[in-house]
Design a protein around this motif. Structure first.
Motif, mmCIF file in Angstrom:
data_model
loop_
_atom_site.group_PDB
_atom_site.id
_atom_site.type_symbol
_atom_site.label_atom_id
_atom_site.label_comp_id
_atom_site.label_asym_id
_atom_site.label_seq_id
_atom_site.Cartn_x
_atom_site.Cartn_y
_atom_site.Cartn_z
ATOM 1 N N ALA B 208 13.967 -57.805 46.454
ATOM 2 C CA ALA B 208 13.315 -56.727 45.702
ATOM 3 C C ALA B 208 11.912 -56.478 46.253
ATOM 4 C CB ALA B 208 13.250 -57.083 44.224
ATOM 5 N N GLU B 209 11.225 -57.539 46.617
ATOM 6 C CA GLU B 209 9.859 -57.389 47.130
ATOM 7 C C GLU B 209 9.863 -56.590 48.438
ATOM 8 O OE1 GLU B 209 7.000 -58.415 45.785
ATOM 9 O OE2 GLU B 209 7.441 -60.104 44.422
ATOM 10 N N SER B 210 10.885 -56.803 49.262
ATOM 11 C CA SER B 210 10.961 -56.095 50.529
ATOM 12 C C SER B 210 10.994 -54.588 50.304
ATOM 13 C CB SER B 210 12.203 -56.543 51.298
ATOM 14 O OG SER B 210 12.397 -55.745 52.448
ATOM 15 N N LEU B 211 11.652 -54.160 49.257
ATOM 16 C CA LEU B 211 11.766 -52.731 48.961
ATOM 17 C C LEU B 211 10.684 -52.265 47.997
ATOM 18 C CD1 LEU B 211 15.642 -52.455 48.730
ATOM 19 C CD2 LEU B 211 14.167 -51.309 50.378
ATOM 20 N N GLY B 212 9.635 -53.044 47.824
ATOM 21 C CA GLY B 212 8.518 -52.621 46.989
ATOM 22 C C GLY B 212 8.801 -52.726 45.500
ATOM 23 N N GLY B 213 9.805 -53.475 45.119
ATOM 24 C CA GLY B 213 10.175 -53.577 43.706
ATOM 25 C C GLY B 213 9.317 -54.545 42.906
ATOM 26 N N ASP B 226 10.154 -55.683 34.601
ATOM 27 C CA ASP B 226 10.121 -54.533 35.496
ATOM 28 C C ASP B 226 11.220 -54.727 36.533
ATOM 29 O OD1 ASP B 226 9.368 -52.289 36.891
ATOM 30 O OD2 ASP B 226 7.776 -53.305 37.999
ATOM 31 N N VAL B 227 12.448 -54.802 36.050
ATOM 32 C CA VAL B 227 13.554 -55.131 36.948
ATOM 33 C C VAL B 227 14.520 -53.969 37.130
ATOM 34 C CG1 VAL B 227 13.471 -57.604 36.523
ATOM 35 C CG2 VAL B 227 14.852 -56.157 35.039
ATOM 36 N N THR B 228 14.097 -52.766 36.662
ATOM 37 C CA THR B 228 15.025 -51.643 36.800
ATOM 38 C C THR B 228 14.434 -50.553 37.709
ATOM 39 O OG1 THR B 228 14.119 -50.833 34.718
ATOM 40 C CG2 THR B 228 16.242 -51.925 34.617
ATOM 41 N N ASN B 229 13.325 -50.888 38.388
ATOM 42 C CA ASN B 229 12.745 -49.873 39.275
ATOM 43 C C ASN B 229 13.626 -49.689 40.514
ATOM 44 O OD1 ASN B 229 11.989 -51.831 41.305
ATOM 45 N ND2 ASN B 229 10.318 -52.455 39.938
ATOM 46 N N TRP B 232 14.257 -52.780 42.890
ATOM 47 C CA TRP B 232 15.187 -53.773 42.337
ATOM 48 C C TRP B 232 16.619 -53.253 42.361
ATOM 49 C CZ3 TRP B 232 15.160 -58.735 40.268
ATOM 50 C CH2 TRP B 232 13.920 -59.406 40.365
ATOM 51 N N THR B 233 16.775 -52.011 41.922
ATOM 52 C CA THR B 233 18.125 -51.466 41.842
ATOM 53 C C THR B 233 18.770 -51.411 43.232
ATOM 54 O OG1 THR B 233 17.303 -50.098 40.053
ATOM 55 C CG2 THR B 233 19.478 -49.575 40.896
ATOM 56 N N ARG B 234 18.010 -50.951 44.227
ATOM 57 C CA ARG B 234 18.593 -50.848 45.574
ATOM 58 C C ARG B 234 18.887 -52.221 46.164
ATOM 59 N NH1 ARG B 234 15.208 -47.299 49.361
ATOM 60 N NH2 ARG B 234 16.587 -48.365 50.832
ATOM 61 N N ALA B 235 17.939 -53.130 45.981
ATOM 62 C CA ALA B 235 18.133 -54.463 46.545
ATOM 63 C C ALA B 235 19.378 -55.122 45.958
ATOM 64 C CB ALA B 235 16.909 -55.331 46.292
ATOM 65 N N THR B 412 19.564 -53.425 33.751
ATOM 66 C CA THR B 412 19.088 -52.812 32.509
ATOM 67 C C THR B 412 19.249 -53.787 31.353
ATOM 68 O OG1 THR B 412 19.867 -50.706 33.380
ATOM 69 C CG2 THR B 412 19.309 -50.775 31.035
ATOM 70 N N GLN B 413 20.422 -54.440 31.310
ATOM 71 C CA GLN B 413 20.672 -55.416 30.245
ATOM 72 C C GLN B 413 19.679 -56.570 30.338
ATOM 73 O OE1 GLN B 413 24.637 -57.134 30.386
ATOM 74 N NE2 GLN B 413 23.915 -58.811 29.076
ATOM 75 N N ALA B 414 19.423 -57.041 31.573
ATOM 76 C CA ALA B 414 18.473 -58.138 31.749
ATOM 77 C C ALA B 414 17.087 -57.712 31.261
ATOM 78 C CB ALA B 414 18.413 -58.558 33.215
ATOM 79 N N GLY B 415 16.724 -56.452 31.536
ATOM 80 C CA GLY B 415 15.434 -55.933 31.077
ATOM 81 C C GLY B 415 15.326 -56.009 29.567
ATOM 82 N N GLN B 416 16.425 -55.652 28.883
ATOM 83 C CA GLN B 416 16.408 -55.708 27.410
ATOM 84 C C GLN B 416 16.298 -57.137 26.913
ATOM 85 O OE1 GLN B 416 20.095 -53.722 26.808
ATOM 86 N NE2 GLN B 416 19.230 -51.667 27.017
#
Lengths: 299, 428, 300
Positions: B208-213, B226-229, B232-235, B412-416
């Protein structure tokens, strides 16, 4: 091990359950049953066999023979005792001895405590019997691992950490064992006790001379409960006895699963030795399993 | 007969128990006869600290170090439980660096600002930073870690795939690794790519960090998920896909992943420098390259490792400080503590790299990758009181994504879940 | 009560019965149960009413907040559901298999003693090792899939498949448990008077009729014990789950004790863990009460 019939002492012989049937009709299902029993026993022991074989072969082979499945998955190509060597370099012998000491002590003390309690609950009449029975039942409904933390505080306050006593104590008063024994004692005809009382035998005498000798199957069952509880104990020893000299076998085995690699060979070797002790005990008491109550004099 | 046997057993047990009772030397006390015994709880492989303890005890004859080695998986839980019960038996213990904030905020760590003064200039400032919480030094960092990419030379040659370069500055992309892994599978490899620590935040955060997440947490005290940006989603969509397509295998425990690469049959393996030793032992023919990045991202690598702290319930804090200082700040002590890890003490670090490079060309490449990635591409895990909850929620989410659950839905679920679980720390 | 010779003494102490003797017999066990089980539980209940979730601040009275938070937590509610599903399948399964094996190994066949020892053996090795063995067995390239491939069946996901994970856990738990419970039933079978079978056989009863007419009724007490004990032990099971799946995939194997264990030891959330423990103990109590009632009604 030979057959049951040969092991049984002469007095223990009992009539065949199906004496009325002619021999020829009985033979065929017997062979079917032997095959069925063998297949089931092999299925159960297969995973352990694989672990035992893996304990004896070079670690590389353990996983390289996994797929595709072949005869070599279950048979070793090269034999080595190196896995056992590493095990004993880590003083596994000490851990196995600790486990044995703790378990045998628990068995002996636990059986004494549980059998006397069960006798009182089944045979004696006194006020509050129901309450005490309820206490014993509730005590085995409580998940032990979940109360280990508050229990640890109590034990530390009493300065029991890193002692055998701390390892043994939680295993001795086993509600389930009491429950099992009480059920068995209730099945013993009360007339036996009454008659003995009439003849002037005290309650200890009734317990010791009448109930205990009749209760071998139940005592073995209670012994199993006490045994498995301690032999499998993991979390409690970690919390209350973390000193290296006090390590028990399951914990010692887990220490081979390190953060930078797992020594599967040593783990399986440890498991083999850990299974060996109960295996020997079971074989030691084998004949008492097969002895029926009719031969022990109850009926 | 039964009773004879049972009695024999009883007698034997009583004897053994009595004998065992005599063996208890009651060494729980801290000081006796002018000698202080320190208990050091850790989860390292046996022998890791033998050298440093021997050297320290020789220089300080009045202090003895006793180790309690706990199985790796149980270290955090048992130390936590024992300190919660104010166990004065523990003098020093190993702290997993991302958990330091949680331990410190519960009052399980003694502040060590005096040692920090001594450590300035001796220990890598980044390592000192991540062992600081609320402006106080709570543990002394010992080692750090990094990740790299291993590849099986044979399998890549067979698939006519160009091996990734060993140059620390040029990372191959995950897209390339996936494509090459597939080719290798077509040419006979069983698997294309394996992560050493599947499903663990430690190794997956850099994706996620590699893609700026970012690390997945944001806001005051890093307590907002902040795991749905987009990053994160792409990674993790990529992570989902490599398992879905069979490039990476499902259902292998982290303990069993190195074995899959070591015995051949796997093209790429993302792991730590420590894996090399195990691969050598199995005689694998492998090459090394820096940890990959995403095509549209920047390089990012996992980092940090173990630090050692002092329990506030210890009776011998001064002696403990002495040992801790020797083990982490003193160049000789830190070198003796290195084992096969990357020390953060500056001189020990140089010695480590030199020794590593001396083991051959491949190890020189590993040493170069380590030196570069630790200094340039390392991303620490977030320092927050909520890390333990965060990690446990995320590791489960990663496992579910690997097993086929859609990444967007699961994140999304993890975010909740995180929103709910972290609330108790936010309300403080 | 029948009037016998020592009846005078009995009348004298009628109100207290055998209280004195009973106390000496009971004291060690009651002390152990109270000090080593009930007292820590009371402390856990107290913790659940007082502690703060974080455990950082000084504890204060929070009443039933921990419980209401727990019962609103979807993860905990899911674990209740999974535990119920698990219990409904695993208990009848284990008892039926254990009973079948007990009857089989009670037959006078060659090697029965060795066979039942082998079936019992899995309970004797540490659960962490059992988990390692099964993790290997269930691997995508593991022996189970290898066997299926030989039969021409596509490889299965087992622990990684949401639909198969719970079933896989049931296999592991039963592999450990069946032999254990079988031992108790074998002990019960040994108590049955062989003349009952002879009588039934003379009446022309077949194998099945003898099983229903003699074995089952005579085995009542042992079966009742195994029913109660097995249900409780399956309610409290968590080690295989913790090691093999961590409760996944998608919470499908998150048994209640795994949930409580994680709160207590991984997240160090003492308050929630204590509340969870109390909930588990209450469920266990309810199960046992219902079983006792059913069993006592059945015996009338």
């Amino acid at each position: 091990m030979s057959t049951q019939t040969q092991q049984r002492p002469p007095t223990g012989a009992r009539p065949e359950p199906e004496p009325a049937r002619p021999r020829s009709r009985r033979q065929r299902p017997r062979i079917g049953l032997i095959v069925l029993g063998t297949v089931i026993a092999v299925l159960f022991v297969l995973p352990l066999w694989w672990a035992a074989v893996s304990a004896l072969r070079p670690q590389r082979e353990t996983f390289s023979t996994l797929s595709p499945v072949s005869l070599w998955t279950l048979l070793p190509r090269g034999l080595t005792v190196g896995n056992f060597g590493r095990l004993f370099d880590a003083e596994f012998g000490r851990a196995l001895l600790n486990s044995t000491i703790v378990t045998v002590a628990t068995l002996v003390i636990g059986l004494a405590i549980c059998a006397t309690a069960a006798f009182a609950l089944a045979v004696l009449k006194f006020p509050g019997r129901g309450v005490i029975f309820a206490v014993m039942v509730i005590s085995f409904l409580i998940p032990f691992d979940a109360i280990a933390i508050p229990l640890m505080s109590i034990f530390r306050d009493a300065h029991l950490e890193n002692t055998y006593l701390a390892l043994v104590l939680p295993g001795v008063g086993n509600g389930l064992a009491v429950f099992l024994l009480r059920g068995f004692f209730l099945g013993v005809p009360i007339d036996l006790a009454e008659a003995a009382r009439v003849e002037g035998l005290g309650w200890w005498g009734v317990f010791w001379r009448i109930y205990l000798p009749l209760s071998r199957p139940a005592l073995i069952g209670a012994g199993l409960i006490l045994f498995v509880f301690q032999w499998q104990a993991y979390l409690w020893p970690l919390l209350i006895a973390p000193d290296p000299e006090m390590t028990v076998a399951p914990v010692a085995i887990a220490q081979f699963a390190g953060q930078q690699g797992v020594d599967f060979g040593a783990i399986f070797a440890g498991a083999v030795l850990t299974a060996l002790v109960p295996l020997l005990i079971l074989l030691f008491f084998q004949r008492y399993f097969t002895q029926s109550v009719s031969s022990s004099g109850l009926k | 007969m039964f009773w004879t046997r049972a009695l024999a057993l009883t007698g034997a047990a009583t004897l053994v128990l009595a004998a065992a009772g005599c063996g208890d030397d009651g060494n729980s006390g801290g000081e006796s006869g002018g000698t202080t015994t320190l208990t050091f709880v850790n989860a390292q492989d046996p022998g890791t600290f033998d050298k440093v303890i021997a050297a320290f005890e020789k220089a300080n004859p009045t202090i003895k170090i006793k180790q309690q080695v706990v199985p790796f998986d149980d270290l955090n839980s048992t130390v936590q439980s024992r300190l919660g019960a104010k166990d004065s038996d523990i003098d020093l213990y190993d702290v997993d660096e991302p958990r330091l904030a949680a331990f410190a905020s519960r009052g399980f760590l003694e502040p060590l600002d005096d040692l920090r003064g001594q450590a300035e200039g001796q220990i890598d400032p980044n390592a000192l930073k991540i062992t600081t919480f609320d402006g106080k030094q709570y543990a002394m960092p010992r080692w750090t870690s990094t990740q790299l990419l291993y590849y099986n030379k044979d399998l890549l040659t067979k698939a006519r795939v160009t091996a990734p370069a060993a140059d620390p500055k040029t990372s191959v992309t995950w897209e390339q690794v996936t494509a090459d892994g597939k080719k290798a599978q077509e040419a006979g490899a069983k698997y294309g790519l394996i992560f050493d620590q599947v499903d663990r935040y430690y190794q997956l955060q850099p994706l996620a960090e590699s893609l700026g997440g970012g690390p997945g947490l944001t806001g005051d005290g890093l307590l907002q998920p902040d795991v749905t940006n987009a990053g994160w989603t792409r990674a993790f969509t990529w992570y989902h896909d490599i398992f879905q397509s069979g490039v990476a295998p499902r259902g292998i425990n982290p303990e069993q992943t190195p074995g899959l690469f070591a015995t051949g049959g796997t093209a790429f393996f993302a792991g730590g420098p420590w894996n090399a030793a195990a691969f050598d032992k199995e005689g694998a023919d492998y090459g090394v390259a820096p940890f990959p990045k995403f095509a549209q991202g920047k390089p990012a690598t996992s980092t940090d490792s173990w630090s050692t702290g002092i329990s506030p319930f210890s009776d011998s804090k001064d002696a403990a400080r002495k040992f801790l200082s020797y083990m982490t700040i003193d160049p000789a002590g830190a070198t003796a503590t290195t084992s096969n890890n990357i020390p953060v003490q500056k001189e020990a670090f140089q010695t480590y790299l030199k020794n590593l490079g001396a083991k051959g060309e491949r190890y020189q490449q590993i040493a170069d990758i380590i030196e570069y990635s630790v200094a340039t591409t390392a991303v620490s895990r977030p320092i927050t009181t909520g890390f333990v909850d965060f990690e446990s929620v995320m590791n489960k989410a990663f496992a579910d994504i690997r097993n086929g659950t859609d990444a967007t839905t699961r994140l999304t679920q993890a975010g909740q879940e995180l929103d709910r679980d972290l609330a108790k720390y936010r309300n403080k | 009560m029948t009037t016998t010779a020592p009846s005078r003494r009995r009348q004298h102490s009628r109100r207290f019965g055998d209280l004195g003797v009973a106390l000496t017999f009971l004291l060690p066990a009651v002390l152990a149960a109270v000090l080593l089980r009930l007292w820590p539980t009371v402390r856990a209940v107290w913790d659940s009413l007082r502690s703060t979730a974080l455990g950082v601040e000084p504890t204060h009275w929070v009443g039933f907040d921990q419980y209401s938070a727990l019962l609103r937590d979807p993860a905990f509610l899911n674990s209740l559901k999974i535990t119920l599903l698990f219990g409904i399948i695993v208990n009848p399964l284990q008892i039926a298999v254990a009973l079948a094996l007990a009857v089989l190994f009670n037959e006078r066949i060659r090697g029965a003693g060795l066979m039942r020892t082998l079936v019992f053996l899995p309970v004797a090795i540490p659960q962490s090792v059992s988990a390692v063995i099964w993790a290997v067995a269930f691997r995508p390239d593991g022996p189970l899939n290898g066997f299926l491939t030989r039969l021409g069946i596509a490889p299965q996901g087992f622990l990684t498949s949401p639909d198969q994970a719970l079933a896989s856990i049931i296999v592991v738990v039963s592999w450990i448990g069946v032999g254990y419970w079988m031992m108790f039933l074998i002990a019960g079978l040994k108590e049955i008077d062989p003349t009952l079978y002879e009588a039934a056989a003379l009446d022309g009863a077949g194998r099945w009729a003898r099983f229903r007419g003699v074995t089952l009724p005579q085995l009542r007490r042992q079966l009742a014990f195994v029913l109660v004990a097995d249900t409780i032990s399956n309610l409290l099971v968590f080690a295989p789950v913790q090691i093999l799946t961590g409760g996944g995939p998608n919470g499908r194997t998150n048994l209640i004790m795994n949930d409580v264990f994680e709160r207590a030891y991984v997240r160090a959330d003492a308050g929630a863990a204590a509340a969870g423990t109390v909930v588990v103990a209450l469920i266990a109590l309810a199960i046992v009460l219902v079983q006792f009632r059913l069993l006592s009604r059945g015996s009338d």
